[in-house]
Design an enzyme around this catalytic site. Structure first.
Site, PDB file in Angstrom:
ATOM      1  N   CYS A 114      24.432  45.596  50.058  1.00 30.60           N
ATOM      2  CA  CYS A 114      24.269  46.670  51.053  1.00 30.60           C
ATOM      3  C   CYS A 114      25.064  47.922  50.692  1.00 30.60           C
ATOM      4  O   CYS A 114      24.772  49.006  51.186  1.00 30.60           O
ATOM      5  CB  CYS A 114      24.666  46.176  52.435  1.00 30.60           C
ATOM      6  SG  CYS A 114      23.622  44.829  52.996  1.00 30.60           S
ATOM      7  N   HIS A 251      25.657  52.785  56.611  1.00 33.83           N
ATOM      8  CA  HIS A 251      24.791  51.629  56.392  1.00 33.83           C
ATOM      9  C   HIS A 251      24.460  51.050  57.758  1.00 33.83           C
ATOM     10  O   HIS A 251      25.307  51.034  58.655  1.00 33.83           O
ATOM     11  CB  HIS A 251      25.516  50.603  55.519  1.00 33.83           C
ATOM     12  CG  HIS A 251      24.811  49.285  55.472  1.00 33.83           C
ATOM     13  ND1 HIS A 251      23.476  49.184  55.129  1.00 33.83           N
ATOM     14  CD2 HIS A 251      25.226  48.013  55.737  1.00 33.83           C
ATOM     15  CE1 HIS A 251      23.114  47.916  55.181  1.00 33.83           C
ATOM     16  NE2 HIS A 251      24.158  47.189  55.547  1.00 33.83           N
ATOM     17  N   ASN A 281      18.234  46.220  59.191  1.00 37.89           N
ATOM     18  CA  ASN A 281      19.136  46.395  58.058  1.00 37.89           C
ATOM     19  C   ASN A 281      18.306  46.338  56.771  1.00 37.89           C
ATOM     20  O   ASN A 281      17.794  45.276  56.416  1.00 37.89           O
ATOM     21  CB  ASN A 281      20.186  45.269  58.100  1.00 37.89           C
ATOM     22  CG  ASN A 281      21.186  45.341  56.962  1.00 37.89           C
ATOM     23  OD1 ASN A 281      20.990  46.062  55.992  1.00 37.89           O
ATOM     24  ND2 ASN A 281      22.251  44.569  57.073  1.00 37.89           N
TER      25      ASN A 281
HETATM   26  O1  UT7 Z   1      24.595  44.414  55.782  1.00 40.77           O
HETATM   27  C1  UT7 Z   1      25.693  43.683  55.382  1.00 40.77           C
HETATM   28  C2  UT7 Z   1      26.753  43.727  56.399  1.00 40.77           C
HETATM   29  N1  UT7 Z   1      26.357  42.908  57.522  1.00 40.77           N
HETATM   30  C3  UT7 Z   1      27.137  42.841  58.547  1.00 40.77           C
HETATM   31  O2  UT7 Z   1      28.174  43.470  58.539  1.00 40.77           O
HETATM   32  C4  UT7 Z   1      26.755  41.939  59.670  1.00 40.77           C
HETATM   33  C5  UT7 Z   1      27.960  41.618  60.488  1.00 40.77           C
HETATM   34  N2  UT7 Z   1      27.717  40.682  61.561  1.00 40.77           N
HETATM   35  C6  UT7 Z   1      26.969  40.962  62.640  1.00 40.77           C
HETATM   36  O3  UT7 Z   1      26.356  41.997  62.737  1.00 40.77           O
HETATM   37  C7  UT7 Z   1      26.978  39.965  63.789  1.00 40.77           C
HETATM   38  O4  UT7 Z   1      27.964  38.986  63.559  1.00 40.77           O
HETATM   39  C8  UT7 Z   1      25.601  39.258  63.969  1.00 40.77           C
HETATM   40  C9  UT7 Z   1      24.575  40.223  64.536  1.00 40.77           C
HETATM   41  C10 UT7 Z   1      25.117  38.680  62.681  1.00 40.77           C
HETATM   42  C11 UT7 Z   1      25.741  38.111  64.986  1.00 40.77           C
HETATM   43  O5  UT7 Z   1      26.214  38.628  66.226  1.00 40.77           O
HETATM   44  P1  UT7 Z   1      27.451  37.938  66.959  1.00 40.77           P
HETATM   45  O6  UT7 Z   1      27.647  38.639  68.217  1.00 40.77           O
HETATM   46  O7  UT7 Z   1      28.594  37.901  65.983  1.00 40.77           O
HETATM   47  O8  UT7 Z   1      26.891  36.492  67.285  1.00 40.77           O
HETATM   48  P2  UT7 Z   1      27.429  35.070  66.822  1.00 40.77           P
HETATM   49  O9  UT7 Z   1      27.038  34.801  65.409  1.00 40.77           O
HETATM   50  O10 UT7 Z   1      28.866  34.926  67.215  1.00 40.77           O
HETATM   51  O11 UT7 Z   1      26.575  34.150  67.763  1.00 40.77           O
HETATM   52  C12 UT7 Z   1      26.739  34.166  69.189  1.00 40.77           C
HETATM   53  C13 UT7 Z   1      25.726  33.205  69.776  1.00 40.77           C
HETATM   54  C14 UT7 Z   1      25.721  31.831  69.105  1.00 40.77           C
HETATM   55  O12 UT7 Z   1      25.417  30.880  70.087  1.00 40.77           O
HETATM   56  P3  UT7 Z   1      26.587  29.981  70.741  1.00 40.77           P
HETATM   57  O13 UT7 Z   1      27.232  29.263  69.606  1.00 40.77           O
HETATM   58  O14 UT7 Z   1      27.516  30.971  71.401  1.00 40.77           O
HETATM   59  O15 UT7 Z   1      25.853  29.115  71.697  1.00 40.77           O
HETATM   60  C15 UT7 Z   1      24.573  31.930  68.154  1.00 40.77           C
HETATM   61  O16 UT7 Z   1      24.000  30.673  67.859  1.00 40.77           O
HETATM   62  O17 UT7 Z   1      24.412  33.745  69.603  1.00 40.77           O
HETATM   63  C16 UT7 Z   1      23.594  32.764  68.954  1.00 40.77           C
HETATM   64  N3  UT7 Z   1      22.613  33.472  68.121  1.00 40.77           N
HETATM   65  C17 UT7 Z   1      21.429  33.858  68.595  1.00 40.77           C
HETATM   66  N4  UT7 Z   1      20.865  33.736  69.802  1.00 40.77           N
HETATM   67  C18 UT7 Z   1      19.639  34.242  69.964  1.00 40.77           C
HETATM   68  C19 UT7 Z   1      22.716  33.839  66.821  1.00 40.77           C
HETATM   69  N5  UT7 Z   1      21.602  34.465  66.437  1.00 40.77           N
HETATM   70  C20 UT7 Z   1      20.781  34.494  67.511  1.00 40.77           C
HETATM   71  C21 UT7 Z   1      19.483  34.998  67.744  1.00 40.77           C
HETATM   72  N6  UT7 Z   1      18.969  34.863  68.979  1.00 40.77           N
HETATM   73  N7  UT7 Z   1      18.767  35.640  66.785  1.00 40.77           N
END
Ligand code: UT7
Length: 324
Positions: A114, A251, A281
Protein backbone atom coordinates in the site's frame (compact mmCIF):
# COMPACT_ATOMS: atom_id res chain seq x y z
CA UNK A 1 19.69 26.56 -9.16
CA UNK A 2 18.16 23.21 -8.13
CA UNK A 3 16.31 20.55 -10.07
CA UNK A 4 12.78 19.87 -8.79
CA UNK A 5 10.27 17.19 -9.82
CA UNK A 6 6.91 18.78 -10.59
CA UNK A 7 3.57 17.12 -11.30
CA UNK A 8 2.69 17.82 -14.90
CA UNK A 9 -0.42 15.62 -15.28
CA UNK A 10 -2.62 13.16 -13.40
CA UNK A 11 -5.07 10.47 -14.54
CA UNK A 12 -6.88 7.38 -13.38
CA UNK A 13 -8.92 4.37 -14.39
CA UNK A 14 -11.57 2.47 -12.47
CA UNK A 15 -13.09 -0.79 -13.71
CA UNK A 16 -16.73 -0.65 -14.76
CA UNK A 17 -18.07 -3.14 -12.22
CA UNK A 18 -19.18 -1.58 -8.94
CA UNK A 19 -19.69 -3.90 -5.98
CA UNK A 20 -21.91 -2.49 -3.23
CA UNK A 21 -21.56 -3.57 0.43
CA UNK A 22 -24.97 -5.24 0.10
CA UNK A 23 -23.48 -7.77 -2.34
CA UNK A 24 -21.15 -9.04 0.43
CA UNK A 25 -24.00 -9.09 2.96
CA UNK A 26 -25.87 -11.52 0.69
CA UNK A 27 -22.98 -14.02 0.77
CA UNK A 28 -21.15 -13.69 4.10
CA UNK A 29 -21.92 -12.71 7.69
CA UNK A 30 -21.56 -8.93 7.37
CA UNK A 31 -23.72 -5.84 6.98
CA UNK A 32 -23.58 -2.59 5.03
CA UNK A 33 -23.81 -0.84 8.41
CA UNK A 34 -20.71 -2.62 9.86
CA UNK A 35 -18.59 -1.99 6.78
CA UNK A 36 -19.59 1.69 6.58
CA UNK A 37 -19.13 2.53 10.23
CA UNK A 38 -15.92 0.55 10.84
CA UNK A 39 -14.19 1.47 7.56
CA UNK A 40 -16.01 4.26 5.69
CA UNK A 41 -16.43 2.04 2.61
CA UNK A 42 -19.76 1.84 0.73
CA UNK A 43 -18.68 0.29 -2.56
CA UNK A 44 -15.61 -0.60 -4.60
CA UNK A 45 -14.75 -1.41 -8.21
CA UNK A 46 -13.68 -4.92 -9.26
CA UNK A 47 -11.85 -5.67 -12.51
CA UNK A 48 -13.77 -7.64 -15.11
CA UNK A 49 -12.78 -11.23 -15.84
CA UNK A 50 -9.63 -11.07 -17.93
CA UNK A 51 -8.98 -7.41 -17.13
CA UNK A 52 -5.39 -7.05 -15.93
CA UNK A 53 -3.34 -4.68 -13.82
CA UNK A 54 -1.33 -3.59 -16.88
CA UNK A 55 -4.49 -2.77 -18.83
CA UNK A 56 -5.80 -0.58 -16.03
CA UNK A 57 -2.36 1.00 -15.58
CA UNK A 58 -2.18 1.79 -19.30
CA UNK A 59 -5.59 3.48 -19.22
CA UNK A 60 -4.51 5.59 -16.23
CA UNK A 61 -1.19 6.43 -17.92
CA UNK A 62 -2.96 7.59 -21.09
CA UNK A 63 -5.24 9.82 -19.01
CA UNK A 64 -2.21 11.32 -17.20
CA UNK A 65 -0.39 11.93 -20.50
CA UNK A 66 -3.48 13.64 -21.91
CA UNK A 67 -3.76 15.80 -18.79
CA UNK A 68 -0.08 16.75 -19.20
CA UNK A 69 -0.47 17.45 -22.92
CA UNK A 70 2.30 14.94 -23.67
CA UNK A 71 2.83 11.84 -25.81
CA UNK A 72 4.27 8.52 -24.64
CA UNK A 73 7.36 9.35 -26.72
CA UNK A 74 8.04 12.30 -24.36
CA UNK A 75 8.52 9.92 -21.40
CA UNK A 76 11.95 8.64 -20.30
CA UNK A 77 10.89 6.09 -17.68
CA UNK A 78 7.91 4.28 -16.17
CA UNK A 79 7.83 3.23 -12.52
CA UNK A 80 4.81 1.14 -11.60
CA UNK A 81 3.85 0.28 -8.03
CA UNK A 82 1.89 -2.95 -7.67
CA UNK A 83 1.59 -6.11 -5.58
CA UNK A 84 -0.71 -7.70 -8.15
CA UNK A 85 1.42 -7.94 -11.29
CA UNK A 86 0.03 -9.53 -14.47
CA UNK A 87 2.79 -12.16 -14.43
CA UNK A 88 5.64 -13.13 -12.10
CA UNK A 89 7.85 -11.53 -14.75
CA UNK A 90 8.41 -9.41 -16.80
CA UNK A 91 7.44 -6.30 -14.89
CA UNK A 92 3.97 -4.86 -15.37
CA UNK A 93 5.71 -1.55 -16.14
CA UNK A 94 7.31 -3.01 -19.29
CA UNK A 95 3.89 -4.24 -20.41
CA UNK A 96 2.57 -0.69 -20.02
CA UNK A 97 5.62 0.58 -21.94
CA UNK A 98 4.75 -1.76 -24.84
CA UNK A 99 1.05 -0.90 -24.70
CA UNK A 100 1.89 2.82 -24.92
CA UNK A 101 4.11 2.14 -27.95
CA UNK A 102 7.21 3.48 -26.19
CA UNK A 103 10.37 2.40 -27.98
CA UNK A 104 12.89 4.16 -25.74
CA UNK A 105 13.53 4.63 -22.05
CA UNK A 106 13.15 2.07 -19.27
CA UNK A 107 10.42 0.67 -17.08
CA UNK A 108 10.30 -1.26 -13.82
CA UNK A 109 7.98 -2.23 -10.97
CA UNK A 110 8.20 -1.27 -7.32
CA UNK A 111 6.69 -3.52 -4.65
CA UNK A 112 5.92 -1.85 -1.33
CA UNK A 113 2.25 -2.89 -1.13
CA UNK A 114 0.00 0.00 0.00
CA UNK A 115 3.02 2.32 0.37
CA UNK A 116 4.09 1.41 -3.19
CA UNK A 117 3.11 4.71 -4.78
CA UNK A 118 5.15 6.70 -2.22
CA UNK A 119 8.15 4.44 -2.94
CA UNK A 120 7.63 4.79 -6.71
CA UNK A 121 7.41 8.57 -6.41
CA UNK A 122 10.59 8.62 -4.31
CA UNK A 123 12.40 6.61 -7.00
CA UNK A 124 11.09 8.82 -9.80
CA UNK A 125 12.15 11.92 -7.89
CA UNK A 126 15.65 10.47 -7.36
CA UNK A 127 16.00 9.68 -11.08
CA UNK A 128 14.97 13.23 -11.97
CA UNK A 129 17.23 14.88 -9.38
CA UNK A 130 20.20 12.79 -10.55
CA UNK A 131 19.59 13.81 -14.17
CA UNK A 132 18.86 10.25 -15.34
CA UNK A 133 15.34 11.08 -16.49
CA UNK A 134 13.45 14.25 -17.34
CA UNK A 135 9.93 12.89 -17.45
CA UNK A 136 8.74 9.85 -15.53
CA UNK A 137 5.33 8.19 -15.56
CA UNK A 138 4.61 7.06 -12.00
CA UNK A 139 1.76 4.58 -11.75
CA UNK A 140 -0.04 2.72 -8.97
CA UNK A 141 -2.25 -0.14 -10.21
CA UNK A 142 -3.84 -3.08 -8.43
CA UNK A 143 -6.26 -5.98 -8.87
CA UNK A 144 -6.56 -6.93 -5.19
CA UNK A 145 -9.86 -8.69 -5.98
CA UNK A 146 -7.67 -11.56 -7.28
CA UNK A 147 -5.89 -12.14 -3.93
CA UNK A 148 -8.86 -11.89 -1.56
CA UNK A 149 -10.32 -14.74 0.48
CA UNK A 150 -14.03 -14.13 -0.09
CA UNK A 151 -14.87 -16.26 2.97
CA UNK A 152 -12.87 -13.94 5.27
CA UNK A 153 -15.22 -11.11 6.18
CA UNK A 154 -12.45 -9.26 8.02
CA UNK A 155 -10.54 -8.59 4.78
CA UNK A 156 -12.61 -9.22 1.63
CA UNK A 157 -14.87 -6.20 2.17
CA UNK A 158 -11.95 -3.77 2.40
CA UNK A 159 -10.26 -3.77 -0.99
CA UNK A 160 -10.97 -2.61 -4.54
CA UNK A 161 -9.27 -2.48 -7.95
CA UNK A 162 -8.08 0.50 -9.98
CA UNK A 163 -5.14 2.51 -11.25
CA UNK A 164 -3.82 6.04 -11.02
CA UNK A 165 -0.88 7.73 -12.73
CA UNK A 166 1.03 10.96 -12.76
CA UNK A 167 3.64 12.51 -14.99
CA UNK A 168 6.59 13.89 -13.04
CA UNK A 169 8.81 16.35 -14.89
CA UNK A 170 12.16 18.04 -14.17
CA UNK A 171 11.92 21.79 -13.53
CA UNK A 172 14.27 24.45 -12.27
CA UNK A 173 13.92 25.64 -8.68
CA UNK A 174 15.78 27.82 -6.22
CA UNK A 175 16.29 25.13 -3.58
CA UNK A 176 13.94 26.98 -1.20
CA UNK A 177 10.68 25.48 0.02
CA UNK A 178 8.82 28.09 -2.03
CA UNK A 179 9.68 25.98 -5.11
CA UNK A 180 6.98 24.09 -6.95
CA UNK A 181 7.36 20.29 -6.92
CA UNK A 182 8.54 17.60 -4.51
CA UNK A 183 10.12 19.20 -1.44
CA UNK A 184 10.83 16.11 0.67
CA UNK A 185 10.45 12.34 0.88
CA UNK A 186 10.48 10.00 3.90
CA UNK A 187 10.60 6.21 3.48
CA UNK A 188 10.52 3.53 6.21
CA UNK A 189 10.05 -0.21 6.59
CA UNK A 190 10.17 -2.78 9.38
CA UNK A 191 10.28 -6.34 8.09
CA UNK A 192 9.82 -7.80 11.58
CA UNK A 193 6.15 -6.76 11.32
CA UNK A 194 5.44 -8.83 8.21
CA UNK A 195 2.75 -11.01 9.82
CA UNK A 196 0.41 -8.02 10.24
CA UNK A 197 -0.37 -7.97 6.50
CA UNK A 198 0.84 -10.49 3.95
CA UNK A 199 -0.22 -12.87 1.19
CA UNK A 200 0.21 -16.56 2.07
CA UNK A 201 1.61 -17.67 -1.29
CA UNK A 202 4.52 -16.90 -3.58
CA UNK A 203 6.90 -18.17 -6.24
CA UNK A 204 9.76 -19.45 -4.07
CA UNK A 205 7.69 -20.61 -1.09
CA UNK A 206 4.38 -22.24 -2.01
CA UNK A 207 4.41 -21.88 -5.77
CA UNK A 208 0.89 -20.45 -5.52
CA UNK A 209 -0.55 -16.92 -5.67
CA UNK A 210 -2.03 -17.06 -2.16
CA UNK A 211 -4.61 -14.87 -0.42
CA UNK A 212 -4.37 -11.77 1.75
CA UNK A 213 -4.09 -12.19 5.53
CA UNK A 214 -4.33 -9.27 7.94
CA UNK A 215 -4.26 -8.58 11.67
CA UNK A 216 -6.47 -5.51 11.29
CA UNK A 217 -6.62 -4.05 14.82
CA UNK A 218 -2.84 -4.39 15.36
CA UNK A 219 -2.12 -2.81 11.98
CA UNK A 220 -4.56 -0.01 12.80
CA UNK A 221 -2.49 0.96 15.86
CA UNK A 222 0.77 1.08 13.86
CA UNK A 223 -0.91 3.08 11.09
CA UNK A 224 -2.13 5.89 13.34
CA UNK A 225 1.27 6.36 14.99
CA UNK A 226 3.54 5.82 11.98
CA UNK A 227 1.60 8.00 9.51
CA UNK A 228 1.74 11.04 11.78
CA UNK A 229 5.45 10.36 12.44
CA UNK A 230 6.39 10.15 8.75
CA UNK A 231 4.30 13.24 7.98
CA UNK A 232 6.16 15.25 10.61
CA UNK A 233 9.53 13.94 9.38
CA UNK A 234 8.93 14.92 5.75
CA UNK A 235 7.42 18.28 6.75
CA UNK A 236 10.49 19.03 8.91
CA UNK A 237 12.80 17.98 6.06
CA UNK A 238 11.04 20.50 3.84
CA UNK A 239 11.39 23.21 6.52
CA UNK A 240 7.61 23.22 7.02
CA UNK A 241 5.22 22.45 9.88
CA UNK A 242 1.68 21.11 10.31
CA UNK A 243 0.32 24.65 9.90
CA UNK A 244 1.71 24.89 6.36
CA UNK A 245 -0.34 21.93 5.09
CA UNK A 246 -3.08 22.75 2.58
CA UNK A 247 -4.14 19.20 1.66
CA UNK A 248 -3.60 15.66 2.86
CA UNK A 249 -3.83 13.05 0.09
CA UNK A 250 -3.73 9.86 2.15
CA UNK A 251 -3.67 6.16 1.39
CA UNK A 252 -7.28 5.02 1.76
CA UNK A 253 -7.38 2.10 4.19
CA UNK A 254 -9.88 3.20 6.82
CA UNK A 255 -11.71 6.50 7.36
CA UNK A 256 -10.87 6.28 11.08
CA UNK A 257 -7.13 6.11 10.31
CA UNK A 258 -7.42 9.01 7.84
CA UNK A 259 -9.37 11.13 10.35
CA UNK A 260 -7.02 10.34 13.26
CA UNK A 261 -3.96 11.34 11.21
CA UNK A 262 -5.62 14.53 9.99
CA UNK A 263 -6.61 15.40 13.57
CA UNK A 264 -3.04 14.89 14.84
CA UNK A 265 -1.77 17.21 12.10
CA UNK A 266 -4.53 19.76 12.74
CA UNK A 267 -5.94 19.51 9.21
CA UNK A 268 -9.77 19.68 8.93
CA UNK A 269 -11.44 16.84 7.00
CA UNK A 270 -12.54 19.19 4.20
CA UNK A 271 -8.81 19.52 3.42
CA UNK A 272 -8.37 15.76 3.09
CA UNK A 273 -9.04 13.92 -0.18
CA UNK A 274 -11.27 10.93 0.59
CA UNK A 275 -12.12 8.35 -2.08
CA UNK A 276 -12.71 5.46 0.33
CA UNK A 277 -16.55 5.44 0.23
CA UNK A 278 -16.65 4.71 -3.52
CA UNK A 279 -13.33 2.91 -4.08
CA UNK A 280 -12.35 1.01 -0.92
CA UNK A 281 -8.67 0.32 -0.36
CA UNK A 282 -6.93 0.10 -3.76
CA UNK A 283 -3.47 -0.37 -2.19
CA UNK A 284 -0.75 1.28 -4.34
CA UNK A 285 -3.40 2.89 -6.58
CA UNK A 286 -5.15 4.82 -3.81
CA UNK A 287 -2.96 7.94 -3.70
CA UNK A 288 -2.80 8.62 -7.47
CA UNK A 289 -6.56 7.91 -7.67
CA UNK A 290 -7.11 10.49 -4.91
CA UNK A 291 -4.77 12.98 -6.61
CA UNK A 292 -6.60 12.54 -9.89
CA UNK A 293 -9.99 13.03 -8.24
CA UNK A 294 -8.76 16.08 -6.29
CA UNK A 295 -7.32 17.65 -9.41
CA UNK A 296 -10.39 16.95 -11.55
CA UNK A 297 -12.55 18.63 -8.89
CA UNK A 298 -10.27 21.71 -9.06
CA UNK A 299 -9.28 21.38 -5.41
CA UNK A 300 -5.53 22.03 -5.68
CA UNK A 301 -4.34 25.59 -6.36
CA UNK A 302 -0.83 26.64 -7.40
CA UNK A 303 1.30 27.00 -4.27
CA UNK A 304 -0.73 24.57 -2.12
CA UNK A 305 1.29 22.21 0.09
CA UNK A 306 0.19 18.57 -0.31
CA UNK A 307 1.11 15.74 2.04
CA UNK A 308 0.94 12.26 0.49
CA UNK A 309 1.18 9.43 3.06
CA UNK A 310 0.75 5.65 3.14
CA UNK A 311 1.38 2.48 5.16
CA UNK A 312 0.96 -1.16 4.27
CA UNK A 313 2.41 -4.65 4.15
CA UNK A 314 6.04 -5.01 5.13
CA UNK A 315 5.38 -3.02 7.10
CA UNK A 316 6.39 -0.26 4.71
CA UNK A 317 5.36 3.37 5.13
CA UNK A 318 6.33 6.85 4.06
CA UNK A 319 5.31 10.27 2.86
CA UNK A 320 6.01 12.95 0.29
CA UNK A 321 5.55 16.70 0.69
CA UNK A 322 5.10 18.67 -2.50
CA UNK A 323 4.10 22.14 -3.57
CA UNK A 324 1.41 22.07 -6.29
O1 UT7 B 1 -3.87 -0.78 3.46
C1 UT7 B 1 -2.98 -1.29 4.38
C2 UT7 B 1 -3.21 -0.72 5.71
N1 UT7 B 1 -4.42 -1.29 6.26
C3 UT7 B 1 -4.82 -0.89 7.42
O2 UT7 B 1 -4.17 -0.05 8.01
C4 UT7 B 1 -6.03 -1.52 8.01
C5 UT7 B 1 -6.04 -1.31 9.48
N2 UT7 B 1 -7.14 -1.96 10.17
C6 UT7 B 1 -8.42 -1.60 10.03
O3 UT7 B 1 -8.76 -0.76 9.24
C7 UT7 B 1 -9.44 -2.22 10.98
O4 UT7 B 1 -8.77 -2.95 11.98
C8 UT7 B 1 -10.43 -3.17 10.24
C9 UT7 B 1 -11.39 -2.38 9.38
C10 UT7 B 1 -9.69 -4.17 9.40
C11 UT7 B 1 -11.27 -3.94 11.27
O5 UT7 B 1 -11.98 -3.02 12.09
P1 UT7 B 1 -11.93 -3.16 13.68
O6 UT7 B 1 -12.79 -2.13 14.22
O7 UT7 B 1 -10.49 -3.17 14.09
O8 UT7 B 1 -12.63 -4.56 13.91
P2 UT7 B 1 -12.06 -5.88 14.60
O9 UT7 B 1 -11.15 -6.60 13.67
O10 UT7 B 1 -11.58 -5.55 15.98
O11 UT7 B 1 -13.40 -6.70 14.73
C12 UT7 B 1 -14.47 -6.27 15.58
C13 UT7 B 1 -15.60 -7.26 15.42
C14 UT7 B 1 -15.17 -8.72 15.56
O12 UT7 B 1 -16.22 -9.42 16.16
P3 UT7 B 1 -16.17 -9.80 17.73
O13 UT7 B 1 -14.93 -10.61 17.91
O14 UT7 B 1 -16.10 -8.47 18.44
O15 UT7 B 1 -17.44 -10.53 17.94
C15 UT7 B 1 -15.03 -9.16 14.14
O16 UT7 B 1 -15.22 -10.55 13.98
O17 UT7 B 1 -16.16 -7.12 14.11
C16 UT7 B 1 -16.18 -8.41 13.49
N3 UT7 B 1 -15.99 -8.21 12.04
C17 UT7 B 1 -17.02 -8.02 11.22
N4 UT7 B 1 -18.34 -7.95 11.43
C18 UT7 B 1 -19.13 -7.74 10.37
C19 UT7 B 1 -14.84 -8.19 11.33
N5 UT7 B 1 -15.11 -7.98 10.04
C20 UT7 B 1 -16.45 -7.87 9.93
C21 UT7 B 1 -17.34 -7.66 8.86
N6 UT7 B 1 -18.65 -7.59 9.13
N7 UT7 B 1 -16.91 -7.49 7.58
Amino acid sequence: MTIRSVVRGVGHYLPERVVENAEFAEKIDTTDEWIKTRTGISRRHFAAEGETTSQMATAAALAALKDAGLEASDIDAIILATSTADLTFPSTATMVQAALGMTKGFAFDVQAVCAGFIYALANANALILSGQAKRVLVIGAETFSRILDFEDRATCVLFGDGAGALVLEAATGTGENTDQGILSVDLNSDGSLRDLLYVDGGVSSTGTVGVLKMQGPELFKHAVVKLADTARTSLAQAGLSDDDLTWIVPHQANIRIIAATAKKLGVPMDRVIVTLPDQGNTSAASIPLALSLGKSEGKFKAGDILLLEAIGGGLAWGSVVLRW
